[in-house]
Design an enzyme around this catalytic site. Sequence first.
Site, mmCIF file in Angstrom:
data_model
loop_
_atom_site.group_PDB
_atom_site.id
_atom_site.type_symbol
_atom_site.label_atom_id
_atom_site.label_comp_id
_atom_site.label_asym_id
_atom_site.label_seq_id
_atom_site.Cartn_x
_atom_site.Cartn_y
_atom_site.Cartn_z
ATOM 1 N N GLY A 193 0.394 -1.177 0.217
ATOM 2 C CA GLY A 193 -0.124 -0.048 -0.094
ATOM 3 C C GLY A 193 1.274 1.245 0.129
ATOM 4 O O GLY A 193 2.417 1.482 0.015
ATOM 5 N N GLY A 196 3.696 1.000 3.185
ATOM 6 C CA GLY A 196 4.303 0.340 3.189
ATOM 7 C C GLY A 196 3.515 -1.321 3.127
ATOM 8 O O GLY A 196 2.661 -1.392 1.461
ATOM 9 N N GLU A 197 3.520 -2.092 3.936
ATOM 10 C CA GLU A 197 2.937 -3.667 3.101
ATOM 11 C C GLU A 197 1.911 -4.420 3.764
ATOM 12 O O GLU A 197 1.774 -4.471 5.218
ATOM 13 C CB GLU A 197 4.251 -5.094 3.025
ATOM 14 C CG GLU A 197 5.096 -5.285 3.735
ATOM 15 C CD GLU A 197 6.499 -5.593 2.824
ATOM 16 O OE1 GLU A 197 6.459 -6.357 2.028
ATOM 17 O OE2 GLU A 197 7.441 -6.191 3.924
ATOM 18 N N LEU A 263 -7.899 -11.769 7.619
ATOM 19 C CA LEU A 263 -7.873 -12.040 6.585
ATOM 20 C C LEU A 263 -8.912 -12.439 5.335
ATOM 21 O O LEU A 263 -9.557 -12.565 5.599
ATOM 22 C CB LEU A 263 -6.885 -13.292 6.179
ATOM 23 C CG LEU A 263 -5.790 -14.092 4.815
ATOM 24 C CD1 LEU A 263 -5.567 -13.100 4.222
ATOM 25 C CD2 LEU A 263 -5.594 -14.830 5.071
ATOM 26 N N GLY A 267 -7.992 -11.637 -2.133
ATOM 27 C CA GLY A 267 -7.814 -9.940 -2.850
ATOM 28 C C GLY A 267 -8.781 -9.434 -3.316
ATOM 29 O O GLY A 267 -9.576 -9.580 -2.397
ATOM 30 N N LYS A 309 -11.993 2.793 -4.051
ATOM 31 C CA LYS A 309 -11.804 2.186 -5.514
ATOM 32 C C LYS A 309 -11.865 0.379 -5.293
ATOM 33 O O LYS A 309 -11.628 0.219 -3.917
ATOM 34 C CB LYS A 309 -10.017 2.704 -5.240
ATOM 35 C CG LYS A 309 -9.033 2.569 -4.086
ATOM 36 C CD LYS A 309 -8.184 2.833 -4.666
ATOM 37 C CE LYS A 309 -6.870 3.080 -3.433
ATOM 38 N NZ LYS A 309 -5.387 3.472 -3.815
ATOM 39 N N ASP A 329 -9.156 -0.547 4.459
ATOM 40 C CA ASP A 329 -8.080 0.654 4.370
ATOM 41 C C ASP A 329 -9.321 1.898 4.930
ATOM 42 O O ASP A 329 -9.650 2.884 3.838
ATOM 43 C CB ASP A 329 -7.947 0.776 2.711
ATOM 44 C CG ASP A 329 -6.602 1.978 2.896
ATOM 45 O OD1 ASP A 329 -5.879 2.185 3.660
ATOM 46 O OD2 ASP A 329 -5.939 1.878 1.921
#
Length: 496
Positions: A193, A196-197, A263, A267, A309, A329
């Site tokens: 992102g 970071g990750e 989680l 994706g 988005k 997010d």
Amino acid sequence: MSLQEEEKAEAGPSSASASGSSSSATASSVDTLPTQEALPSIPEEGGEGDGGDGRGPAKAWGRLFGLSPGFHNLDCINGEYSFGRDPSCDYVFQRSAELYQQSSKKHFRIIREEPGLGVGVAYLEDQSANGTFVNGTLIGKGKKTPLANGAEIALALPFHKVFFFCDLMSDQSMGFPPALKEKYVISKTLGTGACGEVKLAFERETCLKVAIKIINKKKCLLENDRPLNVETEVEILKKVDHPCLIKIKDFYEGEDFYIVLELMEGGELFYKVRRPAKLSEETCKLYFYQMLLAVQYLHQNGIIHRDLKLENILLSSPSEEKCLIKVSDFGQSKLLGESSLMQTLCGTPDYLAPEVLRFESGAKGGGYGRAVDAWSLGVILFICLSGYPPFSETPQKCLRDQICAGSFTFIQEIWDHVSQEALDLVRKLLEVDPIRRLTIQEALLHPWLQDEEMKRIFQELVSKAETAPNLLVKGRKRPRAEDELVGPTKARKLQQ
Ligand code: ADP
């Protein structure tokens, strides 16, 4: 020898019914992770002893997490392990295991070599004619491949995943707070992102998979002129409780910020909308309904997302199209009172509402509000239905002018395949005037979404998720659109 022949020779005729009762394909590894078994704790880093000389417990260099029913976890301590149905193997596949049918008597070996001082390398050697796959690649009988941290091992077919490998000696968790490392085993990167990750991790005690969002303090301070919004993000994550919103599990602060999240195995929605294999209108409706419920809940609780988005819409399942989605997010989100308007420019350009752009260029009007989320959802719905973005920079017209005029690119041949009702909803969300734009509540009442079958599927998915621990946090209420309505008192409380 074929599997059936091997099976017969090994077990005799009485085993026929047992072997025939193997259940169908695994829907998702989330459903199938063994959760009963408590993991043996991993010995402390730097601990002494080799396990055989009485100096203390041996140190595990790797851990295999079972990904399919019947495949339990294994801590790797010795230099070599063999896997298969043969009783002489170190790890014997159970007859009751779901993928038993796909396995060979001697399927593969895992070997750890120590070529230099403390530098161990793990390898997998394929011993089976049925095939062993590492990260989707067939290794081939007699051949070996290095086994890196995060490798997924499958039997006979690339999607028959049975183990996830964690290299406990790799430095992937260096710098992480000790309390976090004590509770979670950190694994591969899931996504990156702005700051970071996001890494896959396993909760040691329960084996539950989680996502850890790492917000790199230095990177964020260097690249963003705005102050870090981590506290607001965490505050919002802690407050929200909706099946279509990502839920926080833990939060740590150390060198960086670490947000432990439920989680989402499927994706980003971003990867599902590309032409020609774009989503069906039915699926778009199921996903969009969930997005609306999530954003309705946020708005009713005084939260504006501001960065909706495709990349921030995550899917619960990697394989099932009809699945739960969650909005994620909250890094740009804002908690605000009923009448407040925001005055900072944020969000991703393609999804920015005209009033945000006008405000940035100095126009009067005092700022912008909840309607920005409705606009961004209009952009998302447009892309889901058509497979292309409504506004994109061209030599003739810049992105800002197109957005401010609300003139989206309309390709007749593509929209011929979309219902008039769906297009009508898109138009009413991509309304330039925020006052005339549909609110989220109004969008939920639009005729395109009055689809009882779609709502039934949604309710069914929520019920299913309640029994899959990775998808919903325990004790969460089952949602209904009407349940999510909160009165002003609760909204005020949430804002405090
Ligand atoms: P940033 O705020 O830094 O942009 P995001 O929260 O958008 O970071 O996460 C970046 C990417 O990481 C996402 O686009 C997604 O691919 C992945 N990701 C984030 N959260 C999860 C999650 N809970 N489960 C699975 N993947 C995730």
